[in-house]
Design a protein around this motif. Sequence first.
Motif, mmCIF file in Angstrom:
data_model
loop_
_atom_site.group_PDB
_atom_site.id
_atom_site.type_symbol
_atom_site.label_atom_id
_atom_site.label_comp_id
_atom_site.label_asym_id
_atom_site.label_seq_id
_atom_site.Cartn_x
_atom_site.Cartn_y
_atom_site.Cartn_z
ATOM 1 N N GLU A 65 0.755 -2.855 2.611
ATOM 2 C CA GLU A 65 -0.111 -3.183 2.700
ATOM 3 C C GLU A 65 -1.374 -2.397 1.828
ATOM 4 O O GLU A 65 -1.623 -1.176 2.840
ATOM 5 N N THR A 117 -7.948 -1.824 4.214
ATOM 6 C CA THR A 117 -8.092 -2.364 3.916
ATOM 7 C C THR A 117 -9.378 -1.695 2.955
ATOM 8 O O THR A 117 -10.177 -2.621 2.239
ATOM 9 N N GLU A 118 -10.067 -0.562 2.973
ATOM 10 C CA GLU A 118 -10.669 0.011 2.783
ATOM 11 C C GLU A 118 -10.816 0.215 1.424
ATOM 12 O O GLU A 118 -11.096 0.430 0.356
ATOM 13 N N LYS A 135 -10.708 -10.096 4.265
ATOM 14 C CA LYS A 135 -11.327 -8.919 4.758
ATOM 15 C C LYS A 135 -12.224 -8.479 3.292
ATOM 16 O O LYS A 135 -12.974 -6.896 3.756
ATOM 17 N N TRP A 136 -12.135 -8.559 2.296
ATOM 18 C CA TRP A 136 -12.883 -9.023 1.350
ATOM 19 C C TRP A 136 -14.046 -9.674 0.516
ATOM 20 O O TRP A 136 -14.430 -9.899 0.080
ATOM 21 N N GLN A 171 -8.911 -2.107 -0.508
ATOM 22 C CA GLN A 171 -8.480 -3.838 -1.344
ATOM 23 C C GLN A 171 -10.544 -3.852 -1.610
ATOM 24 O O GLN A 171 -10.598 -4.054 -2.278
ATOM 25 N N ARG A 172 -11.332 -3.483 -0.593
ATOM 26 C CA ARG A 172 -12.410 -3.656 -0.565
ATOM 27 C C ARG A 172 -13.322 -3.100 -2.062
ATOM 28 O O ARG A 172 -14.133 -3.160 -2.301
ATOM 29 N N TYR A 229 -8.861 -12.308 -0.692
ATOM 30 C CA TYR A 229 -8.719 -12.606 1.360
ATOM 31 C C TYR A 229 -10.146 -12.352 2.124
ATOM 32 O O TYR A 229 -10.840 -11.896 1.317
ATOM 33 N N GLY A 278 -3.480 -6.401 -3.336
ATOM 34 C CA GLY A 278 -3.132 -6.300 -1.838
ATOM 35 C C GLY A 278 -1.524 -5.342 -1.307
ATOM 36 O O GLY A 278 -2.055 -4.784 -0.347
#
Length: 168
Positions: free
Chosen positions: A36, A39-40, A63-64, A42-43, A61, A29
Amino acid sequence: MTGSGKSTAAVRLGELLGLPVHLVDEEVGWLPGWVERPTEDQRAIAAGIVAQDTWVLDSAYGKWSDLVLARAEVVVGLDYPRWLSLGRLVRRTLGRWAMRTQMCNGNVETARQILSRDSILLWHVRSFPRKRARMREWESRPDGIPVLRLSHPRELERLLGELEVPSL
Protein backbone atom coordinates in the motif's frame (compact mmCIF):
# COMPACT_ATOMS: atom_id res chain seq x y z
CA MET A 1 -18.69 -0.46 -2.63
CA THR A 2 -16.00 -3.04 -3.19
CA GLY A 3 -17.09 -5.35 -6.01
CA SER A 4 -19.95 -3.17 -7.24
CA GLY A 5 -18.36 -2.33 -10.59
CA LYS A 6 -17.12 1.18 -9.74
CA SER A 7 -14.14 1.06 -12.09
CA THR A 8 -16.17 -0.16 -15.05
CA ALA A 9 -18.84 2.46 -14.35
CA ALA A 10 -16.21 5.22 -14.06
CA VAL A 11 -14.61 4.26 -17.38
CA ARG A 12 -17.98 4.22 -19.12
CA LEU A 13 -18.98 7.54 -17.55
CA GLY A 14 -15.68 9.13 -18.55
CA GLU A 15 -16.04 7.88 -22.12
CA LEU A 16 -19.58 9.22 -22.42
CA LEU A 17 -18.70 12.62 -20.96
CA GLY A 18 -15.26 12.90 -22.54
CA LEU A 19 -13.57 13.22 -19.14
CA PRO A 20 -10.27 11.76 -17.94
CA VAL A 21 -10.75 8.73 -15.70
CA HIS A 22 -8.47 7.86 -12.79
CA LEU A 23 -8.59 4.35 -11.33
CA VAL A 24 -7.71 4.76 -7.68
CA ASP A 25 -6.33 1.30 -6.86
CA GLU A 26 -3.92 1.57 -9.79
CA GLU A 27 -2.93 5.23 -9.63
CA VAL A 28 -3.16 6.02 -5.94
CA GLY A 29 -3.48 3.02 -3.66
CA TRP A 30 -1.18 0.15 -4.56
CA LEU A 31 2.44 -0.34 -5.51
CA PRO A 32 3.88 -3.56 -6.99
CA GLY A 33 3.88 -6.52 -4.58
CA TRP A 34 0.55 -5.41 -3.06
CA VAL A 35 2.35 -2.76 -1.02
CA GLU A 36 0.00 0.00 0.00
CA ARG A 37 1.30 3.41 -0.98
CA PRO A 38 2.02 5.60 2.09
CA THR A 39 -0.91 7.82 3.08
CA GLU A 40 1.02 11.06 2.50
CA ASP A 41 1.82 9.94 -1.04
CA GLN A 42 -1.79 8.91 -1.65
CA ARG A 43 -3.00 12.32 -0.49
CA ALA A 44 -0.50 14.10 -2.73
CA ILE A 45 -1.50 12.07 -5.79
CA ALA A 46 -5.21 12.52 -5.08
CA ALA A 47 -4.71 16.27 -4.59
CA GLY A 48 -3.00 16.45 -7.97
CA ILE A 49 -5.85 14.63 -9.68
CA VAL A 50 -8.62 16.74 -8.17
CA ALA A 51 -6.71 19.97 -8.84
CA GLN A 52 -7.41 19.36 -12.53
CA ASP A 53 -10.46 21.00 -14.09
CA THR A 54 -12.14 17.73 -15.05
CA TRP A 55 -11.85 14.16 -13.80
CA VAL A 56 -13.70 11.01 -12.88
CA LEU A 57 -12.49 8.88 -9.97
CA ASP A 58 -13.76 5.36 -9.39
CA SER A 59 -13.41 5.71 -5.61
CA ALA A 60 -12.14 7.92 -2.83
CA TYR A 61 -10.33 6.20 0.00
CA GLY A 62 -11.32 7.46 3.43
CA LYS A 63 -7.75 8.64 3.99
CA TRP A 64 -8.20 11.40 1.44
CA SER A 65 -11.89 11.59 0.56
CA ASP A 66 -11.93 15.09 2.06
CA LEU A 67 -9.80 16.27 -0.87
CA VAL A 68 -12.16 14.74 -3.40
CA LEU A 69 -15.38 15.92 -1.80
CA ALA A 70 -14.09 19.49 -1.65
CA ARG A 71 -13.71 19.53 -5.47
CA ALA A 72 -16.29 17.05 -6.79
CA GLU A 73 -19.45 18.21 -8.51
CA VAL A 74 -21.39 15.00 -7.88
CA VAL A 75 -20.90 11.55 -6.36
CA VAL A 76 -22.39 8.60 -8.22
CA GLY A 77 -22.68 5.96 -5.52
CA LEU A 78 -23.23 2.31 -6.39
CA ASP A 79 -25.13 1.23 -3.30
CA TYR A 80 -26.00 -2.25 -4.47
CA PRO A 81 -27.16 -5.09 -2.21
CA ARG A 82 -24.35 -6.88 -0.44
CA TRP A 83 -25.11 -10.20 -2.13
CA LEU A 84 -24.76 -8.57 -5.55
CA SER A 85 -21.46 -6.79 -4.94
CA LEU A 86 -19.99 -9.78 -3.07
CA GLY A 87 -21.07 -12.16 -5.83
CA ARG A 88 -19.43 -9.94 -8.44
CA LEU A 89 -16.30 -9.69 -6.32
CA VAL A 90 -16.02 -13.46 -5.84
CA ARG A 91 -16.42 -14.09 -9.59
CA ARG A 92 -13.93 -11.36 -10.50
CA THR A 93 -11.37 -12.45 -7.89
CA LEU A 94 -11.52 -16.12 -8.80
CA GLY A 95 -11.37 -15.29 -12.49
CA ARG A 96 -8.32 -13.11 -12.02
CA TRP A 97 -6.68 -15.80 -9.89
CA ALA A 98 -7.37 -18.54 -12.45
CA MET A 99 -6.16 -16.43 -15.38
CA ARG A 100 -3.26 -14.83 -13.47
CA THR A 101 -4.55 -11.44 -14.63
CA GLN A 102 -2.28 -8.54 -13.78
CA MET A 103 -3.85 -5.46 -12.20
CA CYS A 104 -2.85 -2.60 -9.90
CA ASN A 105 0.73 -2.11 -11.06
CA GLY A 106 1.38 -5.72 -12.05
CA ASN A 107 -0.13 -7.31 -8.95
CA VAL A 108 -1.94 -10.63 -9.31
CA GLU A 109 -4.39 -12.48 -7.10
CA THR A 110 -2.96 -15.59 -5.43
CA ALA A 111 -4.76 -18.35 -3.57
CA ARG A 112 -2.73 -17.49 -0.49
CA GLN A 113 -3.83 -13.86 -0.67
CA ILE A 114 -7.48 -14.72 -1.37
CA LEU A 115 -7.53 -16.90 1.76
CA SER A 116 -5.50 -14.53 3.96
CA ARG A 117 -6.60 -12.01 6.59
CA ASP A 118 -5.90 -9.33 3.96
CA SER A 119 -8.25 -10.96 1.43
CA ILE A 120 -10.29 -8.61 -0.75
CA LEU A 121 -13.27 -10.84 0.07
CA LEU A 122 -12.83 -10.28 3.81
CA TRP A 123 -12.26 -6.59 3.13
CA HIS A 124 -15.68 -6.50 1.46
CA VAL A 125 -17.32 -8.14 4.47
CA ARG A 126 -15.59 -5.78 6.93
CA SER A 127 -15.95 -2.55 5.00
CA PHE A 128 -19.42 -2.87 3.46
CA PRO A 129 -21.45 -1.44 6.38
CA ARG A 130 -19.04 1.47 6.87
CA LYS A 131 -18.96 2.37 3.18
CA ARG A 132 -22.74 2.18 2.89
CA ALA A 133 -23.19 4.37 5.96
CA ARG A 134 -20.67 6.91 4.66
CA MET A 135 -22.37 7.13 1.25
CA ARG A 136 -25.79 7.56 2.82
CA GLU A 137 -24.44 10.17 5.24
CA TRP A 138 -23.03 12.18 2.32
CA GLU A 139 -26.40 11.91 0.61
CA SER A 140 -28.28 13.16 3.69
CA ARG A 141 -26.25 16.37 4.10
CA PRO A 142 -28.48 19.22 2.94
CA ASP A 143 -25.50 21.46 2.21
CA GLY A 144 -23.17 18.72 0.97
CA ILE A 145 -22.17 17.47 -2.42
CA PRO A 146 -25.01 16.03 -4.51
CA VAL A 147 -25.06 12.23 -4.32
CA LEU A 148 -26.76 10.18 -6.98
CA ARG A 149 -27.11 6.89 -5.11
CA LEU A 150 -27.99 3.97 -7.36
CA SER A 151 -29.31 0.82 -5.75
CA HIS A 152 -29.33 -1.54 -8.74
CA PRO A 153 -27.27 -1.97 -11.93
CA ARG A 154 -30.42 -1.16 -13.97
CA GLU A 155 -30.33 2.35 -12.51
CA LEU A 156 -26.72 2.77 -13.65
CA GLU A 157 -27.61 1.53 -17.15
CA ARG A 158 -30.52 3.98 -17.27
CA LEU A 159 -28.23 6.86 -16.22
CA LEU A 160 -25.55 5.95 -18.75
CA GLY A 161 -28.20 5.55 -21.45
CA GLU A 162 -29.47 9.07 -20.74
CA LEU A 163 -25.95 10.42 -21.13
CA GLU A 164 -25.28 8.69 -24.44
CA VAL A 165 -25.20 10.97 -27.44
CA PRO A 166 -27.20 9.46 -30.27
CA SER A 167 -25.11 8.81 -33.37
CA LEU A 168 -26.20 10.63 -36.51
